[in-house]
Motif scaffolding. Sequence first.
Motif, PDB file in Angstrom:
ATOM      1  N   GLU A  20     -12.332  37.641  -7.954  1.00 11.13           N
ATOM      2  CA  GLU A  20     -13.283  37.887  -9.015  1.00 11.13           C
ATOM      3  C   GLU A  20     -12.858  37.188 -10.292  1.00 11.13           C
ATOM      4  O   GLU A  20     -13.129  36.018 -10.426  1.00 11.13           O
ATOM      5  N   LYS A  21     -12.153  37.835 -11.224  1.00  9.30           N
ATOM      6  CA  LYS A  21     -11.753  37.168 -12.476  1.00  9.30           C
ATOM      7  C   LYS A  21     -10.769  36.040 -12.183  1.00  9.30           C
ATOM      8  O   LYS A  21     -10.934  34.927 -12.643  1.00  9.30           O
ATOM      9  N   TYR A  22      -9.718  36.347 -11.439  1.00  7.46           N
ATOM     10  CA  TYR A  22      -8.734  35.347 -11.033  1.00  7.46           C
ATOM     11  C   TYR A  22      -8.766  35.232  -9.525  1.00  7.46           C
ATOM     12  O   TYR A  22      -8.554  36.208  -8.824  1.00  7.46           O
ATOM     13  N   ASN A  23      -9.024  34.046  -9.037  1.00  7.89           N
ATOM     14  CA  ASN A  23      -9.096  33.807  -7.600  1.00  7.89           C
ATOM     15  C   ASN A  23      -7.837  33.108  -7.132  1.00  7.89           C
ATOM     16  O   ASN A  23      -7.449  32.100  -7.700  1.00  7.89           O
ATOM     17  N   GLY A  24      -7.233  33.637  -6.089  1.00 10.45           N
ATOM     18  CA  GLY A  24      -6.117  32.914  -5.515  1.00 10.45           C
ATOM     19  C   GLY A  24      -5.080  33.797  -4.856  1.00 10.45           C
ATOM     20  O   GLY A  24      -5.151  35.021  -4.884  1.00 10.45           O
ATOM     21  N   VAL A  25      -4.122  33.124  -4.259  1.00 11.00           N
ATOM     22  CA  VAL A  25      -3.040  33.804  -3.552  1.00 11.00           C
ATOM     23  C   VAL A  25      -1.999  34.234  -4.577  1.00 11.00           C
ATOM     24  O   VAL A  25      -1.413  33.407  -5.267  1.00 11.00           O
ATOM     25  N   VAL A  26      -1.775  35.536  -4.701  1.00  8.20           N
ATOM     26  CA  VAL A  26      -0.774  36.080  -5.607  1.00  8.20           C
ATOM     27  C   VAL A  26       0.574  36.132  -4.897  1.00  8.20           C
ATOM     28  O   VAL A  26       1.617  35.867  -5.489  1.00  8.20           O
ATOM     29  N   LEU A  27       0.546  36.470  -3.617  1.00 10.51           N
ATOM     30  CA  LEU A  27       1.755  36.548  -2.799  1.00 10.51           C
ATOM     31  C   LEU A  27       1.413  36.040  -1.409  1.00 10.51           C
ATOM     32  O   LEU A  27       0.552  36.598  -0.740  1.00 10.51           O
ATOM     33  N   SER A  37      10.622  44.035  -0.928  1.00 11.14           N
ATOM     34  CA  SER A  37       9.929  44.827  -1.946  1.00 11.14           C
ATOM     35  C   SER A  37      10.074  44.251  -3.358  1.00 11.14           C
ATOM     36  O   SER A  37       9.129  44.314  -4.138  1.00 11.14           O
ATOM     37  N   LYS A  38      11.216  43.681  -3.704  1.00  7.52           N
ATOM     38  CA  LYS A  38      11.380  43.112  -5.042  1.00  7.52           C
ATOM     39  C   LYS A  38      10.402  41.970  -5.280  1.00  7.52           C
ATOM     40  O   LYS A  38       9.792  41.853  -6.339  1.00  7.52           O
ATOM     41  N   LYS A  39      10.227  41.136  -4.282  1.00  6.66           N
ATOM     42  CA  LYS A  39       9.288  40.008  -4.379  1.00  6.66           C
ATOM     43  C   LYS A  39       7.851  40.517  -4.516  1.00  6.66           C
ATOM     44  O   LYS A  39       7.072  40.005  -5.323  1.00  6.66           O
ATOM     45  N   ILE A  40       7.517  41.546  -3.766  1.00  6.88           N
ATOM     46  CA  ILE A  40       6.169  42.118  -3.801  1.00  6.88           C
ATOM     47  C   ILE A  40       5.903  42.759  -5.157  1.00  6.88           C
ATOM     48  O   ILE A  40       4.867  42.517  -5.778  1.00  6.88           O
ATOM     49  N   LEU A  41       6.848  43.558  -5.626  1.00  6.33           N
ATOM     50  CA  LEU A  41       6.667  44.250  -6.906  1.00  6.33           C
ATOM     51  C   LEU A  41       6.595  43.262  -8.072  1.00  6.33           C
ATOM     52  O   LEU A  41       5.852  43.473  -9.025  1.00  6.33           O
ATOM     53  N   HIS A  42       7.351  42.171  -8.001  1.00  2.00           N
ATOM     54  CA  HIS A  42       7.281  41.138  -9.025  1.00  2.00           C
ATOM     55  C   HIS A  42       5.881  40.496  -9.048  1.00  2.00           C
ATOM     56  O   HIS A  42       5.328  40.234 -10.116  1.00  2.00           O
TER      57      HIS A  42
END
Length: 186
Positions: A96-103, A111-116
């Motif tokens: 929607e506002k920002y489209n793309g792969v976040v992770l 979990s550290k990578k995910i939470l970041h």
Amino acid sequence: MKTFIDSMLALMCYQVSSSKKKTIETESIAIKDFISFILEKYPVVTDSILIRNITFLIQTYDNSFNDEERLLLKQAFKLISDRLREKDAIRVISYEKYNGVVLDWTSPKQSKKILHAIEYPVPSTDFLGANVIEFAYKNTRQQFINDSKNSIVKINLLNTEVAVENEEPLVYMPRHATPAPAGIVF
């Protein structure tokens, strides 16, 4: 001749088995239900549970998540890290506002990578103007793992109940009643 017929039969069987439709389970939930959804949908893992390949589509409507959304998402993904295995895979995509792969595809145990990624969402810029939801399905089909649970979970951040602001509440008044002076509430 018999070898040729056997080869053709084997090839036809292979084509039929490989052309089976790839089933991707799809869920759509409100962010307020995300933690209970995880508790219900992803029980504590055992070796008898199929490998999970999960894409999370998170709706965005601002530069980043607000404090409440961020807290809920971080708690939910911590819970996912506890409930899934190293061999499972998750991916987070914003739309929607920002489209793309976040992770991109990663083990839920990281979990550290995910939470970041949740704390500082920086979607890739490759998807400006693209249909990210369509991309998510296409990519999930490409990353499809046979004999596993392949799914997409769409997380809606906006509440479906929208409060109407600056509207006076309706007050029932009998037909012949005299209105009260302004500022007095009975």
